[in-house]
Design an enzyme around this catalytic site. Structure first.
Site, PDB file in Angstrom:
ATOM      1  N   ASP A 159       0.729  -0.858  -0.254  1.00  0.00           N
ATOM      2  CA  ASP A 159       0.299   0.270  -0.131  1.00  0.00           C
ATOM      3  C   ASP A 159       1.140   1.214   0.372  1.00  0.00           C
ATOM      4  O   ASP A 159       2.104   1.096   0.841  1.00  0.00           O
ATOM      5  CB  ASP A 159      -1.149   0.025   1.266  1.00  0.00           C
ATOM      6  CG  ASP A 159      -1.928   1.387   1.512  1.00  0.00           C
ATOM      7  OD1 ASP A 159      -2.240   1.824   0.225  1.00  0.00           O
ATOM      8  OD2 ASP A 159      -2.749   1.242   1.856  1.00  0.00           O
ATOM      9  N   ASN A 195       1.211   3.643  -2.705  1.00  0.00           N
ATOM     10  CA  ASN A 195       2.222   4.037  -4.089  1.00  0.00           C
ATOM     11  C   ASN A 195       1.233   4.968  -4.581  1.00  0.00           C
ATOM     12  O   ASN A 195       2.246   5.980  -4.953  1.00  0.00           O
ATOM     13  CB  ASN A 195       1.951   3.000  -5.276  1.00  0.00           C
ATOM     14  CG  ASN A 195       2.719   1.196  -5.303  1.00  0.00           C
ATOM     15  OD1 ASN A 195       3.372   1.141  -4.507  1.00  0.00           O
ATOM     16  ND2 ASN A 195       1.748   0.975  -5.904  1.00  0.00           N
ATOM     17  N   GLY A 196       0.251   5.725  -4.352  1.00  0.00           N
ATOM     18  CA  GLY A 196      -0.489   6.089  -4.883  1.00  0.00           C
ATOM     19  C   GLY A 196       0.434   8.138  -3.643  1.00  0.00           C
ATOM     20  O   GLY A 196       0.655   8.891  -4.737  1.00  0.00           O
ATOM     21  N   ARG A 239       0.237   9.262 -10.251  1.00  0.00           N
ATOM     22  CA  ARG A 239       0.137   8.114  -9.610  1.00  0.00           C
ATOM     23  C   ARG A 239       0.760   7.109 -10.259  1.00  0.00           C
ATOM     24  O   ARG A 239       1.435   6.027  -9.444  1.00  0.00           O
ATOM     25  CB  ARG A 239      -1.520   7.875  -9.318  1.00  0.00           C
ATOM     26  CG  ARG A 239      -2.236   8.913  -7.860  1.00  0.00           C
ATOM     27  CD  ARG A 239      -3.866   8.221  -8.075  1.00  0.00           C
ATOM     28  NE  ARG A 239      -4.173   6.829  -7.501  1.00  0.00           N
ATOM     29  CZ  ARG A 239      -3.842   6.561  -6.247  1.00  0.00           C
ATOM     30  NH1 ARG A 239      -3.942   7.457  -5.243  1.00  0.00           N
ATOM     31  NH2 ARG A 239      -3.841   4.799  -6.102  1.00  0.00           N
ATOM     32  N   HIS A 243       2.819   3.328  -9.080  1.00  0.00           N
ATOM     33  CA  HIS A 243       3.206   2.017  -8.921  1.00  0.00           C
ATOM     34  C   HIS A 243       4.148   1.042  -9.829  1.00  0.00           C
ATOM     35  O   HIS A 243       4.614  -0.186  -9.428  1.00  0.00           O
ATOM     36  CB  HIS A 243       1.633   1.088 -10.043  1.00  0.00           C
ATOM     37  CG  HIS A 243       0.319   1.888  -9.433  1.00  0.00           C
ATOM     38  ND1 HIS A 243       0.501   1.812  -8.217  1.00  0.00           N
ATOM     39  CD2 HIS A 243      -0.826   2.659  -9.974  1.00  0.00           C
ATOM     40  CE1 HIS A 243      -0.354   2.100  -7.657  1.00  0.00           C
ATOM     41  NE2 HIS A 243      -1.515   2.334  -8.398  1.00  0.00           N
ATOM     42  N   SER A 270      -7.280  -5.946  -5.940  1.00  0.00           N
ATOM     43  CA  SER A 270      -8.154  -5.962  -5.338  1.00  0.00           C
ATOM     44  C   SER A 270      -9.962  -5.822  -6.376  1.00  0.00           C
ATOM     45  O   SER A 270      -8.986  -5.437  -7.178  1.00  0.00           O
ATOM     46  CB  SER A 270      -8.140  -5.421  -3.926  1.00  0.00           C
ATOM     47  OG  SER A 270      -8.537  -4.063  -4.369  1.00  0.00           O
ATOM     48  N   GLU A 275     -11.939  -4.832  -5.284  1.00  0.00           N
ATOM     49  CA  GLU A 275     -12.364  -3.312  -5.349  1.00  0.00           C
ATOM     50  C   GLU A 275     -12.102  -2.792  -5.766  1.00  0.00           C
ATOM     51  O   GLU A 275     -12.441  -1.589  -6.254  1.00  0.00           O
ATOM     52  CB  GLU A 275     -12.717  -3.106  -3.861  1.00  0.00           C
ATOM     53  CG  GLU A 275     -13.449  -4.022  -2.703  1.00  0.00           C
ATOM     54  CD  GLU A 275     -13.171  -5.506  -2.783  1.00  0.00           C
ATOM     55  OE1 GLU A 275     -11.930  -5.497  -2.389  1.00  0.00           O
ATOM     56  OE2 GLU A 275     -14.122  -5.561  -2.672  1.00  0.00           O
ATOM     57  N   LEU A 330      11.073 -21.020  -3.720  1.00  0.00           N
ATOM     58  CA  LEU A 330      10.600 -19.632  -3.857  1.00  0.00           C
ATOM     59  C   LEU A 330       8.880 -19.279  -4.476  1.00  0.00           C
ATOM     60  O   LEU A 330       9.077 -19.822  -5.592  1.00  0.00           O
ATOM     61  CB  LEU A 330      10.415 -18.454  -3.389  1.00  0.00           C
ATOM     62  CG  LEU A 330       9.812 -17.239  -3.218  1.00  0.00           C
ATOM     63  CD1 LEU A 330       9.592 -16.976  -1.885  1.00  0.00           C
ATOM     64  CD2 LEU A 330      10.315 -16.021  -3.883  1.00  0.00           C
ATOM     65  N   ARG A 366      -5.417  -1.900   8.665  1.00  0.00           N
ATOM     66  CA  ARG A 366      -6.483  -3.194   8.014  1.00  0.00           C
ATOM     67  C   ARG A 366      -6.174  -4.230   7.507  1.00  0.00           C
ATOM     68  O   ARG A 366      -5.027  -3.969   6.176  1.00  0.00           O
ATOM     69  CB  ARG A 366      -7.300  -2.978   7.827  1.00  0.00           C
ATOM     70  CG  ARG A 366      -7.009  -1.366   7.114  1.00  0.00           C
ATOM     71  CD  ARG A 366      -8.745  -0.159   6.363  1.00  0.00           C
ATOM     72  NE  ARG A 366      -8.131   0.256   5.439  1.00  0.00           N
ATOM     73  CZ  ARG A 366      -7.686   1.968   5.307  1.00  0.00           C
ATOM     74  NH1 ARG A 366      -7.762   2.473   6.344  1.00  0.00           N
ATOM     75  NH2 ARG A 366      -7.693   2.410   4.278  1.00  0.00           N
TER      76      ARG A 366
END
Ligand code: FPP
Length: 247
Positions: free
Chosen positions: A18, A20-21, A31, A35, A63, A65, A129, A192
């Site tokens: 979280d 990047n922007g 933005r 990324h 995501s 969303e 991995l 969160r």
């Protein structure tokens, strides 16, 4: 130099990338630059994870969303994933990295779908991995798809509703043969889970670090691993100290 040597290395680390922007905005850049820089942090993190012997690294790349973002940004994120797979697949394969994708592929464009499949197929037998890319992923959607599949089995008479247990749900998630994450890291100071691995996170250690994703480096990663190794994981039982003391 900061390393995670001689520390308890988690088997599976999952990361919510979280910030990047905000990284880009702080520099007066669009933005998309955030990324792009974020992809460099992905490369460094994959290398560092392989180096310390982590077995699974899950990255939340898009995501379910994220469709609410402007179309140009969505195109940019899809483009970055495509470029990443095209440019880095050969090297990842050489490094014995296995790629897995989780999320709903049914609504993705054909070119993306076939690229994701190619990445998985090419690296299927690698033993190093495993990089799990969560793409068009949402945990509630994943659980709902698992429930629908089991309901279908019940409707077809192959399963009785009363037989459904946690293990069966587990086996019908996108992560079916992947162990639950030991550690979930979220960057940028937000605290969160944002619909990420909700089922699998039942006993995960959660760690929130202030760095924005483009600033996530091997040093920040190893510092997080050190903090993890000091945590006392009890999985609902007692701590080793409490057992030793008989308390
Ligand atoms: C969150 O930052 C980041 C994302 C939504 C996308 C993460 C994607 C990448 C790093 C690139 C592609 C990934 C791979 C695996 C090649 P944000 O935009 O929500 O930042 P903000 O909260 O500061 O606005």
């Amino acid at each position: 130099m900061s390393t995670a040597e001689n520390r308890a290395v988690p088997e599976h680390v999952a990361i919510i990338m979280d910030g990047n922007g905000r990284w880009a905005s702080a520099r007066g850049l669009p933005r998309t630059f955030g990324h792009r820089k974020g992809v460099e942090a992905v490369r460094e993190t994959v290398r560092a994870a392989a180096e310390v012997g982590i077995r699974y690294l899950t990255l939340f790349a898009f995501s379910s969303e994220n469709w609410r973002r402007p179309e140009s940004e969505i195109n940019d994120l899809f483009g970055l994933l495509k470029t990443f797979i095209r440019r880095d697949l050969a090297e990842l394969h050489r490094e014995n990295v296995r790629i897995r994708i989780i999320g709903d592929r049914s609504t993705l464009r054909d070119d993306i779908r076939s690229l994701l499949l190619e990445a998985e197929e090419t690296t299927r037998d690698n033993t190093g991995l495993t990089v799990v890319i969560a793409f068009n992923y949402g945990a509630r959607d994943e659980i709902a798809r698992a429930a629908a599949r089991l309901a279908g089995e019940v409707a077809a008479g192959r399963l009785q509703a009363g037989q459904i247990d946690a293990q069966m749900i587990d086996e019908n998630l996108d992560t079916a043969d992947i162990p639950d994450p030991d550690l979930i890291i979220r960057t940028s100071g937000e605290e969160r889970l944002s619909n990420f691995l909700l089922w699998q996170a039942a006993y995960s250690e959660l760690m929130f670090v202030p760095e924005l994703w483009p600033d996530f480096s091997r040093e920040v990663f190893f510092a997080a691993l050190e903090r993890f190794s000091a945590r006392d994981r009890r999985f609902g039982g007692l701590s080793a100290t409490a057992v030793a003391l008989g308390s």
